[in-house]
Write a protein that holds these residues in place. Sequence first.
Motif, PDB file in Angstrom:
ATOM      1  N   LYS A   3       0.552   4.402  -2.627  1.00 22.27           N
ATOM      2  CA  LYS A   3       0.307   5.769  -2.151  1.00 22.27           C
ATOM      3  C   LYS A   3       1.342   6.773  -2.648  1.00 22.27           C
ATOM      4  O   LYS A   3       1.097   7.972  -2.626  1.00 22.27           O
ATOM      5  CB  LYS A   3       0.221   5.795  -0.631  1.00 22.27           C
ATOM      6  CG  LYS A   3      -1.064   5.175  -0.121  1.00 22.27           C
ATOM      7  CD  LYS A   3      -1.180   5.250   1.376  1.00 22.27           C
ATOM      8  CE  LYS A   3      -2.523   4.678   1.816  1.00 22.27           C
ATOM      9  NZ  LYS A   3      -2.673   4.695   3.262  1.00 22.27           N
ATOM     10  N   THR A   4       2.492   6.290  -3.109  1.00 22.39           N
ATOM     11  CA  THR A   4       3.476   7.230  -3.644  1.00 22.39           C
ATOM     12  C   THR A   4       2.994   7.884  -4.927  1.00 22.39           C
ATOM     13  O   THR A   4       3.489   8.946  -5.298  1.00 22.39           O
ATOM     14  CB  THR A   4       4.842   6.553  -3.917  1.00 22.39           C
ATOM     15  OG1 THR A   4       4.683   5.567  -4.924  1.00 22.39           O
ATOM     16  CG2 THR A   4       5.440   5.966  -2.657  1.00 22.39           C
ATOM     17  N   ALA A   5       2.013   7.282  -5.584  1.00 21.60           N
ATOM     18  CA  ALA A   5       1.490   7.859  -6.830  1.00 21.60           C
ATOM     19  C   ALA A   5       0.982   9.288  -6.599  1.00 21.60           C
ATOM     20  O   ALA A   5       1.169  10.156  -7.451  1.00 21.60           O
ATOM     21  CB  ALA A   5       0.390   6.982  -7.405  1.00 21.60           C
ATOM     22  N   ASP A  65       0.825  -1.211   0.000  1.00 21.77           N
ATOM     23  CA  ASP A  65       0.000   0.000   0.000  1.00 21.77           C
ATOM     24  C   ASP A  65       0.860   1.263   0.000  1.00 21.77           C
ATOM     25  O   ASP A  65       0.495   2.267  -0.599  1.00 21.77           O
ATOM     26  CB  ASP A  65      -0.939  -0.012   1.209  1.00 21.77           C
ATOM     27  CG  ASP A  65      -1.997   1.056   1.136  1.00 21.77           C
ATOM     28  OD1 ASP A  65      -2.638   1.216   0.069  1.00 21.77           O
ATOM     29  OD2 ASP A  65      -2.192   1.760   2.155  1.00 21.77           O
ATOM     30  N   THR A  66       2.017   1.210   0.652  1.00 23.53           N
ATOM     31  CA  THR A  66       2.879   2.400   0.686  1.00 23.53           C
ATOM     32  C   THR A  66       3.423   2.734  -0.702  1.00 23.53           C
ATOM     33  O   THR A  66       3.598   3.903  -1.032  1.00 23.53           O
ATOM     34  CB  THR A  66       4.039   2.253   1.691  1.00 23.53           C
ATOM     35  OG1 THR A  66       4.880   1.159   1.307  1.00 23.53           O
ATOM     36  CG2 THR A  66       3.512   2.035   3.106  1.00 23.53           C
ATOM     37  N   ARG A 122       9.162  -9.036   3.045  1.00 28.67           N
ATOM     38  CA  ARG A 122       9.075  -8.260   1.809  1.00 28.67           C
ATOM     39  C   ARG A 122       7.915  -8.717   0.937  1.00 28.67           C
ATOM     40  O   ARG A 122       7.732  -9.905   0.706  1.00 28.67           O
ATOM     41  CB  ARG A 122      10.385  -8.381   1.043  1.00 28.67           C
ATOM     42  CG  ARG A 122      10.430  -7.501  -0.180  1.00 28.67           C
ATOM     43  CD  ARG A 122      11.791  -7.518  -0.818  1.00 28.67           C
ATOM     44  NE  ARG A 122      11.807  -6.581  -1.922  1.00 28.67           N
ATOM     45  CZ  ARG A 122      12.887  -6.059  -2.429  1.00 28.67           C
ATOM     46  NH1 ARG A 122      14.067  -6.386  -1.946  1.00 28.67           N
ATOM     47  NH2 ARG A 122      12.809  -5.220  -3.429  1.00 28.67           N
ATOM     48  N   VAL A 123       7.134  -7.744   0.435  1.00 26.54           N
ATOM     49  CA  VAL A 123       6.029  -8.052  -0.471  1.00 26.54           C
ATOM     50  C   VAL A 123       6.157  -7.321  -1.811  1.00 26.54           C
ATOM     51  O   VAL A 123       5.498  -7.691  -2.773  1.00 26.54           O
ATOM     52  CB  VAL A 123       4.650  -7.742   0.167  1.00 26.54           C
ATOM     53  CG1 VAL A 123       4.390  -8.645   1.363  1.00 26.54           C
ATOM     54  CG2 VAL A 123       4.512  -6.285   0.545  1.00 26.54           C
ATOM     55  N   VAL A 124       6.996  -6.294  -1.875  1.00 25.19           N
ATOM     56  CA  VAL A 124       7.231  -5.569  -3.127  1.00 25.19           C
ATOM     57  C   VAL A 124       8.607  -5.972  -3.642  1.00 25.19           C
ATOM     58  O   VAL A 124       9.621  -5.753  -2.981  1.00 25.19           O
ATOM     59  CB  VAL A 124       7.172  -4.037  -2.916  1.00 25.19           C
ATOM     60  CG1 VAL A 124       7.440  -3.307  -4.237  1.00 25.19           C
ATOM     61  CG2 VAL A 124       5.844  -3.610  -2.330  1.00 25.19           C
ATOM     62  N   THR A 125       8.635  -6.597  -4.817  1.00 20.74           N
ATOM     63  CA  THR A 125       9.890  -7.073  -5.390  1.00 20.74           C
ATOM     64  C   THR A 125      10.602  -5.948  -6.145  1.00 20.74           C
ATOM     65  O   THR A 125       9.997  -4.912  -6.464  1.00 20.74           O
ATOM     66  CB  THR A 125       9.651  -8.229  -6.368  1.00 20.74           C
ATOM     67  OG1 THR A 125       8.918  -7.723  -7.500  1.00 20.74           O
ATOM     68  CG2 THR A 125       8.882  -9.376  -5.706  1.00 20.74           C
ATOM     69  N   ALA A 126      11.860  -6.185  -6.482  1.00 24.67           N
ATOM     70  CA  ALA A 126      12.621  -5.233  -7.299  1.00 24.67           C
ATOM     71  C   ALA A 126      11.934  -5.061  -8.652  1.00 24.67           C
ATOM     72  O   ALA A 126      11.861  -3.945  -9.182  1.00 24.67           O
ATOM     73  CB  ALA A 126      14.056  -5.711  -7.468  1.00 24.67           C
ATOM     74  N   GLU A 127      11.418  -6.146  -9.200  1.00 21.75           N
ATOM     75  CA  GLU A 127      10.712  -6.065 -10.487  1.00 21.75           C
ATOM     76  C   GLU A 127       9.456  -5.207 -10.366  1.00 21.75           C
ATOM     77  O   GLU A 127       9.160  -4.410 -11.257  1.00 21.75           O
ATOM     78  CB  GLU A 127      10.345  -7.470 -10.978  1.00 21.75           C
ATOM     79  CG  GLU A 127       9.692  -7.459 -12.346  1.00 21.75           C
ATOM     80  CD  GLU A 127       9.360  -8.846 -12.852  1.00 21.75           C
ATOM     81  OE1 GLU A 127       8.487  -8.943 -13.727  1.00 21.75           O
ATOM     82  OE2 GLU A 127       9.964  -9.831 -12.374  1.00 21.75           O
TER      83      GLU A 127
END
Length: 121
Positions: free
Chosen positions: A26-28, A22-23, A57-62
């Motif tokens: 929200k940066t959008a 979600d973070t 971790r749930v957000v990958t580099a990809e």
Amino acid sequence: MTRIYFRDAVAAIIVFDVTNRDTLEKTAKWIDDLRAEAPENCILCLTGNKIDLEDKRVVTAEDMVVFAQKHNIDMVFETSAKTNYGMDDMIYEIATEIDLCKDKFAHLADTRTTSVSLDPS
């Protein structure tokens, strides 16, 4: 009120928590605000923080790269503020890019600005 800080920005580091998707989403809004208020050539850097928490971790580099491409972000970094991983590289790369593009930012210079040399000698 926050938008007044964007007006003369030459770079912005947009940080999110890689353990909370979600973070990132929200940066959008921050990106939209920066695009609306910051100079057109402001360097945008998306930074996924807390990579020391690999098991959470749930957000990958990809995921980060795809998000950055979708939002026309200039740079993407992974960092850990806790362990200092990636912090020096991020700051160095942003400073180098600012130095390379300093002519684009000349109109923002005034008597309060100081010069920073990236030459270690």
